[in-house]
Scaffold this active site. Structure first.
Site, PDB file in Angstrom:
ATOM      1  N   GLY A 190       8.916  -2.494   8.312  1.00  0.00           N
ATOM      2  CA  GLY A 190       7.779  -3.374   8.026  1.00  0.00           C
ATOM      3  C   GLY A 190       8.226  -4.809   7.828  1.00  0.00           C
ATOM      4  O   GLY A 190       9.088  -5.313   8.552  1.00  0.00           O
ATOM      5  N   LYS A 203       0.789  -1.237   0.000  1.00  0.00           N
ATOM      6  CA  LYS A 203       0.000   0.000   0.000  1.00  0.00           C
ATOM      7  C   LYS A 203       0.820   1.285   0.000  1.00  0.00           C
ATOM      8  O   LYS A 203       1.848   1.378   0.666  1.00  0.00           O
ATOM      9  CB  LYS A 203      -0.881   0.027   1.242  1.00  0.00           C
ATOM     10  CG  LYS A 203      -1.992  -0.993   1.201  1.00  0.00           C
ATOM     11  CD  LYS A 203      -2.795  -0.889   2.480  1.00  0.00           C
ATOM     12  CE  LYS A 203      -4.047  -1.750   2.394  1.00  0.00           C
ATOM     13  NZ  LYS A 203      -4.753  -1.752   3.669  1.00  0.00           N
ATOM     14  N   GLY A 212       8.806  -1.606  12.933  1.00  0.00           N
ATOM     15  CA  GLY A 212       8.145  -0.325  13.161  1.00  0.00           C
ATOM     16  C   GLY A 212       9.124   0.786  13.502  1.00  0.00           C
ATOM     17  O   GLY A 212       8.978   1.924  13.063  1.00  0.00           O
TER      18      GLY A 212
HETATM   19  P1  AMP Z   1       4.459  -4.329   3.078  1.00  0.00           P
HETATM   20  O1  AMP Z   1       4.299  -4.977   4.422  1.00  0.00           O
HETATM   21  O2  AMP Z   1       3.697  -3.040   2.929  1.00  0.00           O
HETATM   22  O3  AMP Z   1       5.901  -4.198   2.675  1.00  0.00           O
HETATM   23  O4  AMP Z   1       3.730  -5.289   2.028  1.00  0.00           O
HETATM   24  C1  AMP Z   1       4.172  -6.568   1.785  1.00  0.00           C
HETATM   25  C2  AMP Z   1       3.089  -7.320   1.064  1.00  0.00           C
HETATM   26  O5  AMP Z   1       2.780  -6.717  -0.163  1.00  0.00           O
HETATM   27  C3  AMP Z   1       3.502  -8.727   0.739  1.00  0.00           C
HETATM   28  O6  AMP Z   1       2.771  -9.616   1.534  1.00  0.00           O
HETATM   29  C4  AMP Z   1       3.177  -8.875  -0.741  1.00  0.00           C
HETATM   30  O7  AMP Z   1       2.511 -10.090  -1.033  1.00  0.00           O
HETATM   31  C5  AMP Z   1       2.259  -7.701  -1.016  1.00  0.00           C
HETATM   32  N1  AMP Z   1       2.288  -7.301  -2.420  1.00  0.00           N
HETATM   33  C6  AMP Z   1       3.351  -7.001  -3.171  1.00  0.00           C
HETATM   34  N2  AMP Z   1       2.986  -6.759  -4.448  1.00  0.00           N
HETATM   35  C7  AMP Z   1       1.662  -6.913  -4.506  1.00  0.00           C
HETATM   36  C8  AMP Z   1       0.707  -6.815  -5.566  1.00  0.00           C
HETATM   37  N3  AMP Z   1       1.062  -6.490  -6.812  1.00  0.00           N
HETATM   38  N4  AMP Z   1      -0.578  -7.060  -5.275  1.00  0.00           N
HETATM   39  C9  AMP Z   1      -0.942  -7.381  -4.021  1.00  0.00           C
HETATM   40  N5  AMP Z   1      -0.097  -7.482  -2.986  1.00  0.00           N
HETATM   41  C10 AMP Z   1       1.205  -7.254  -3.219  1.00  0.00           C
END
Ligand code: AMP
Length: 395
Positions: free
Chosen positions: A353, A197, A376
């Protein structure tokens, strides 16, 4: 910045805040000892000087005193890793703790019971902090993972030690690596931001725009940017309410001379599933019913090219749904590029993260310069916030 190397611990009792918040299985065995091993250098230094260690930590999220969250369960594991028979105090304050500390001989290690058995730990209670402060001559904070919390043991207790307080070697390394990336970086500096996100990375993006030359944006965040620019993203993950924000970021980056690299092609799937049908498509022409789940081949070449020219690299977040092997390629290729750049002399920091999970899964943790242990806390540092646990030692 005062570290343990600035002190001689001979005949001193070091009150050390460690992060022994380790995972336990149903039989209460430690399943991942990384955090205990990470605290060893600091403990070793105190013992080698001829001092003793009083270790304090939290474990889990107990509601009051809950036996399953007792640090007693990890005593034998800590003893094995340190190579010293670790003693245990039934409470972290009061008579049992104070008596155990009084009986502690130089060269010995005492582990206190879970700090969070007392609500006063999280509320940062002053009287509770003062009680903790009686348990050592010198306060050492070596718990980066909780440095962003103004809890009693991480922050408030420090005020009772005047100049007798310092960073442990693990926390010092975390601070130095952030310093190297954000303040003393060799150019060109590249930040790779992936993950799910935009909303969870916005604080980092805003803070680093003044510090980097390139930003690589990948993962699920991509699609909010592409849709905002008028592209077709099919069923890809998107935060519609962040589209204007995405455009504002691109504009600000341009004004500041920061080059933003977005994917040009992606691996799209007809379901969020490792066995889905897939096709490689342009990032802005994803058909309805399909969603982008990984960076495409042209994107991977482009991103690797940017990384190869970078002298400082920050990596936060995967470039695709790496948990599914068919959508892990972008993340792996990026990791390889960062590993190569590091071998050629670049400084690379991974953290914030969940990024560390991806890096460990593919074995890049030994090929980058530094992998942060504090999710965090690292995120907040990258957002430019001053962490209370760090501030408390510097003051
Ligand atoms: P974060 O904790 O914000 O770094 O997000 C990590 C997560 O983002 C992982 O579990 C990935 O599976 C997910 N992610 C990465 N690329 C995508 C995508 N194109 N669509 C959905 N989820 C994603």
């Amino acid at each position: 910045m005062r570290t343990i190397d600035d002190f001689d611990f001979k005949n001193k009792k070091a009150l050390i805040r460690v992060d022994f918040n380790v995972p336990l299985d149903e039989n209460l065995n430690v399943t991942d000892t990384t955090r205990i091993k990470a605290a060893k250098p600091t403990i070793d230094k105190v013992l080698k000087d001829g001092g003793s260690c009083v270790l304090m930590s939290h474990l889990g999220r107990p509601k009051g005193k809950e036996e399953k969250f007792s640090l007693r369960h990890i005593v034998s594991e800590v003893s094995t890793i340190l190579g010293v028979a670790v003693k245990f105090a039934e409470d972290c304050i009061g008579a049992s703790a104070e008596n155990a500390v009084d009986a502690l001989q130089h060269g010995e290690v005492l582990l206190l019971e879970n700090l969070r058995f007392h609500d006063e730990e999280k509320s940062g209670d002053l009287a509770f902090s003062e009680q903790l402060s009686k348990l050592g001559d010198i306060y050492v904070n070596d718990a980066f993972g909780t440095a962003h919390r103004a809890h009693a043991s991480t922050t408030i207790v420090a005020q009772f030690f005047k100049d007798k307080k310092c960073f442990g070697s693990l926390l010092a390394k975390e601070i130095e690596s952030i310093q190297k990336v954000l303040h003393e970086s060799e150019k060109p500096v590249t930040a790779v931001l992936g993950g799910a996100k935009v909303s969870s990375k916005i604080g980092i993006i805003k803070n680093i725009l003044d510090k980097v030359d390139h930003i690589i944006i990948g993962g699920g965040m991509t699609y909010t940017f592409i849709k905002a620019q008028g592209g077709k993203i099919g069923d890809s993950i998107c935060e519609d309410d962040k589209q204007q924000l995405a455009l504002d970021i691109l504009k600000e980056a341009e004004e500041k001379g920061v080059k933003v690299h977005l994917p040009i092609d992606v691996v799209a799937a007809d379901a969020f599933d490792d066995s889905a049908n897939t096709q490689v498509v342009d990032v802005d022409k994803i058909p309805d019913g399909w969603q982008g789940l990984d960076a495409g081949p042209k994107t991977n070449v482009g991103f690797s090219f940017v990384i190869a020219q970078s002298k400082t690299i920050l990596w936060n977040g995967p470039l695709g749904v790496f948990e599914m092997p068919r959508f892990a390629k972008g993340t792996i290729e990026l990791g390889n590029a960062i590993a190569d750049a590091t071998a050629d002399g670049a400084f690379s920091l991974v953290g914030g993260g969940d990024s560390v999970a991806a890096v460990k899964q593919f074995g890049f943790d030994t090929k980058v310069s530094y992998v942060s242990t504090g999710g965090g806390a690292m995120l907040e540092s990258l957002e430019g916030k001053t962490l209370p646990g760090i501030e408390a030692i510097l003051n």
